[in-house]
Write a protein that holds these residues in place. Structure first.
Motif, PDB file in Angstrom:
ATOM      1  N   MET A   1       0.859  -1.059  -0.175  1.00 17.08           N
ATOM      2  CA  MET A   1      -0.132   0.017  -0.022  1.00 17.08           C
ATOM      3  C   MET A   1       0.855   1.298  -0.014  1.00 17.08           C
ATOM      4  N   ASN A   2       0.653   1.967  -0.969  1.00 16.95           N
ATOM      5  CA  ASN A   2       1.573   3.390  -0.954  1.00 16.95           C
ATOM      6  C   ASN A   2       0.943   4.270   0.104  1.00 16.95           C
ATOM      7  N   ASP A   3       1.589   5.671   0.146  1.00 19.28           N
ATOM      8  CA  ASP A   3       1.460   6.468   1.213  1.00 19.28           C
ATOM      9  C   ASP A   3      -0.044   7.228   0.898  1.00 19.28           C
ATOM     10  N   ALA A   4      -0.237   7.398  -0.523  1.00 17.03           N
ATOM     11  CA  ALA A   4      -1.295   8.039  -0.748  1.00 17.03           C
ATOM     12  C   ALA A   4      -2.793   7.299  -0.455  1.00 17.03           C
ATOM     13  N   THR A   5      -2.446   5.896  -0.756  1.00 21.76           N
ATOM     14  CA  THR A   5      -3.784   4.861  -0.465  1.00 21.76           C
ATOM     15  C   THR A   5      -4.136   5.004   0.851  1.00 21.76           C
ATOM     16  N   ALA A   6      -2.829   4.726   1.936  1.00 20.09           N
ATOM     17  CA  ALA A   6      -2.998   4.940   3.165  1.00 20.09           C
ATOM     18  C   ALA A   6      -3.567   6.345   3.626  1.00 20.09           C
ATOM     19  N   SER A   7      -3.346   7.059   3.181  1.00 16.69           N
ATOM     20  CA  SER A   7      -3.952   8.466   3.359  1.00 16.69           C
ATOM     21  C   SER A   7      -5.396   8.634   3.247  1.00 16.69           C
ATOM     22  N   ALA A 133      -3.314  12.394 -19.303  1.00 14.37           N
ATOM     23  CA  ALA A 133      -3.677  13.806 -18.700  1.00 14.37           C
ATOM     24  C   ALA A 133      -2.931  13.984 -17.729  1.00 14.37           C
ATOM     25  N   GLY A 134      -2.259  13.180 -16.837  1.00 19.41           N
ATOM     26  CA  GLY A 134      -1.730  13.414 -15.733  1.00 19.41           C
ATOM     27  C   GLY A 134      -2.284  13.189 -14.447  1.00 19.41           C
ATOM     28  N   MET A 135      -3.289  12.366 -14.411  1.00 20.37           N
ATOM     29  CA  MET A 135      -4.092  12.139 -13.127  1.00 20.37           C
ATOM     30  C   MET A 135      -3.607  10.849 -12.592  1.00 20.37           C
ATOM     31  N   ARG A 136      -3.230  10.642 -11.489  1.00 23.04           N
ATOM     32  CA  ARG A 136      -2.731   9.762 -10.676  1.00 23.04           C
ATOM     33  C   ARG A 136      -3.637   8.722 -10.564  1.00 23.04           C
ATOM     34  N   ALA A 137      -2.833   7.417 -10.545  1.00 23.23           N
ATOM     35  CA  ALA A 137      -4.213   6.446 -10.268  1.00 23.23           C
ATOM     36  C   ALA A 137      -4.597   6.343  -8.616  1.00 23.23           C
ATOM     37  N   ASP A 138      -3.878   7.135  -7.748  1.00 22.60           N
ATOM     38  CA  ASP A 138      -4.207   6.726  -6.320  1.00 22.60           C
ATOM     39  C   ASP A 138      -5.286   7.855  -6.142  1.00 22.60           C
ATOM     40  N   HIS A 139      -5.731   8.602  -6.972  1.00 27.93           N
ATOM     41  CA  HIS A 139      -6.680   9.587  -6.672  1.00 27.93           C
ATOM     42  C   HIS A 139      -8.119   9.087  -7.407  1.00 27.93           C
ATOM     43  N   ARG A 140      -8.332   7.713  -7.885  1.00 30.16           N
ATOM     44  CA  ARG A 140      -9.447   7.405  -8.369  1.00 30.16           C
ATOM     45  C   ARG A 140      -9.991   5.819  -7.773  1.00 30.16           C
ATOM     46  N   VAL A 141     -10.882   5.525  -7.695  1.00 30.94           N
ATOM     47  CA  VAL A 141     -11.541   4.434  -7.407  1.00 30.94           C
ATOM     48  C   VAL A 141     -12.488   3.721  -8.460  1.00 30.94           C
ATOM     49  N   LEU A 142     -13.121   2.471  -8.541  1.00 30.04           N
ATOM     50  CA  LEU A 142     -13.765   1.856  -9.404  1.00 30.04           C
ATOM     51  C   LEU A 142     -14.954   1.310  -9.002  1.00 30.04           C
ATOM     52  N   ALA A 143     -16.204   1.366  -9.609  1.00 29.41           N
ATOM     53  CA  ALA A 143     -17.194   0.765  -8.952  1.00 29.41           C
ATOM     54  C   ALA A 143     -17.234  -0.628  -9.611  1.00 29.41           C
ATOM     55  N   ARG A 154      -7.361  -2.920  -8.298  1.00 32.76           N
ATOM     56  CA  ARG A 154      -6.113  -3.068  -7.724  1.00 32.76           C
ATOM     57  C   ARG A 154      -5.024  -2.553  -8.519  1.00 32.76           C
ATOM     58  N   ASP A 155      -5.059  -2.650  -9.833  1.00 32.53           N
ATOM     59  CA  ASP A 155      -3.685  -2.421 -10.662  1.00 32.53           C
ATOM     60  C   ASP A 155      -3.652  -1.056 -11.235  1.00 32.53           C
ATOM     61  N   ARG A 156      -5.050  -0.416 -11.322  1.00 35.69           N
ATOM     62  CA  ARG A 156      -4.840   1.023 -12.217  1.00 35.69           C
ATOM     63  C   ARG A 156      -5.501   2.030 -11.200  1.00 35.69           C
ATOM     64  N   ALA A 157      -6.190   1.701 -10.077  1.00 37.25           N
ATOM     65  CA  ALA A 157      -6.764   2.528  -9.175  1.00 37.25           C
ATOM     66  C   ALA A 157      -6.455   2.461  -7.606  1.00 37.25           C
ATOM     67  N   GLY A 180      -3.788  -4.005   0.095  1.00 38.62           N
ATOM     68  CA  GLY A 180      -3.361  -2.673   0.050  1.00 38.62           C
ATOM     69  C   GLY A 180      -4.311  -1.651  -0.359  1.00 38.62           C
ATOM     70  N   PRO A 181      -5.313  -2.184  -1.588  1.00 41.45           N
ATOM     71  CA  PRO A 181      -6.429  -1.047  -2.088  1.00 41.45           C
ATOM     72  C   PRO A 181      -7.521  -0.854  -1.067  1.00 41.45           C
ATOM     73  N   LEU A 182      -8.145   0.315  -1.331  1.00 40.67           N
ATOM     74  CA  LEU A 182      -9.239   0.842  -0.506  1.00 40.67           C
ATOM     75  C   LEU A 182     -10.377  -0.344  -0.984  1.00 40.67           C
ATOM     76  N   LEU A 183     -10.979  -0.739  -0.017  1.00 39.46           N
ATOM     77  CA  LEU A 183     -12.514  -1.434  -0.341  1.00 39.46           C
ATOM     78  C   LEU A 183     -13.707  -0.782   0.343  1.00 39.46           C
ATOM     79  N   ALA A 184     -14.413  -0.107  -0.455  1.00 38.08           N
ATOM     80  CA  ALA A 184     -15.526   0.527   0.301  1.00 38.08           C
ATOM     81  C   ALA A 184     -16.969   0.232  -0.176  1.00 38.08           C
TER      82      ALA A 184
END
Length: 290
Positions: A1-7, A133-143, A154-157, A180-184
């Motif tokens: 889990m990277n720092d951004a996902t942990a945050s 477009a420069g948007m990092r993967a750790d700022h998005r989540v998928l339905a 897991r791999d792109r968000a 690691g990834p957020l599960l919500a």
């Protein structure tokens, strides 16, 4: 889990509110929506998830009315918003309010989208365009519901925000995502302890979703039968995808998602007569979760 996902996990906390009512941009109700989301923040909810096809435009006023709570789209349809414009809108909000907006993306449903085809491949291409477009993967989540989309989460968000699921699905999703990834997951709540009345409320609300094959297919994949998804849904299905009962029962149902591996549960309040903003119900939810 990277720092951004942990945050992100820390920011959204254990509980959030899922609301279609808060997505409105009607100027006449702007003040009341701002008051409502500020109260949700004071009540201790970590996030608000805006139901329907939502975007940064819907999230911005709620973020501006608060100081901490995270606002996410649940979901923004990839068919209706160009990736470059989406990335630009995210960047603008991120500069003004760092870490407060989460872009939830989804492929919607065939019956609701003209020209719906190859949803998985289309999502992959959309994520490629966001990257360009420069948007990092750790700022998005998928339905995400199915295995391939969960793996893409897991791999792109930063993770997944499954809708209309059960703790059993959550356990399977956690296994596929890893730790690691957020599960919500989203979970629906009827604040009524009368079985017949609560199930009637739930069944009326579920009816529209049972017309959408993405959901019925997922129900069959996690152990329900054709009979469960027919005629408005069996009691077994209703009791699995809605919490109802007294406060202790509802709390235990929500806890079951965390026990199955959820980091966060987005609670959707369902009522017979859906109030524009069901603030009394949100207060009760906060109380029973405390």
């Amino acid at each position: 889990m990277n720092d951004a996902t942990a945050s992100l996990k820390d920011s959204v906390g254990r509980y959030g509110v899922w609301s279609a009512q808060l997505r409105s941009v009607d100027p006449d109700g702007a003040g009341e929506r701002a008051e409502a989301v500020a109260e949700l923040e004071r009540l201790g909810f970590g996030a608000v998830w805006l139901g329907g096809n939502t975007s940064a435009q819907h999230a911005a006023p709620l973020i501006e009315a608060t100081s901490r709570i995270v606002v996410g789209t649940s979901i923004q349809s990839i068919w209706e918003h160009e990736a470059a414009a989406t990335a630009a809108a995210f960047a603008e909000l991120e500069v003004a309010h760092p870490g407060r907006f989460v872009l939830g993306l989804g492929v919607s449903h065939g019956p609701m989208v003209g020209g719906y085809e190859r949803p998985y491949s289309t999502m992959v291409g959309y994520l490629d365009d966001l990257d360009k477009a420069g948007m990092r993967a750790d700022h998005r989540v998928l339905a995400a519901l199915g295995p391939k989309m969960l793996e893409l989460s897991r791999d792109r968000a930063a993770g997944a925000i499954p809708y209309l699921v059960t703790p059993e699905h959550t356990a399977q999703a956690r296994e596929r995502l890893g730790e690691g990834p957020l599960l919500a997951p989203e979970f629906k709540v009827v604040l009524d302890s009368d079985p017949a009345r609560a199930r009637a409320t739930a069944r009326a609300y579920l009816a529209g979703y049972l017309k959408l094959p993405n959901y019925t297919k997922n129900f069959l994949n996690i152990g329900f039968t054709d009979a469960d998804v027919a005629d408005g849904g069996s009691d077994r299905l209703i009791d699995a995808v809605f919490a109802w009962g007294d406060d202790d029962t509802i709390r235990a149902r929500v806890d079951a998602f965390h026990d199955a591996g959820a980091d966060h549960v987005a609670l959707q309040l369902v009522e017979d007569d859906m109030a524009p903003l069901p603030r009394d119900g949100w207060r009760r939810l906060a109380s029973l979760l405390a």
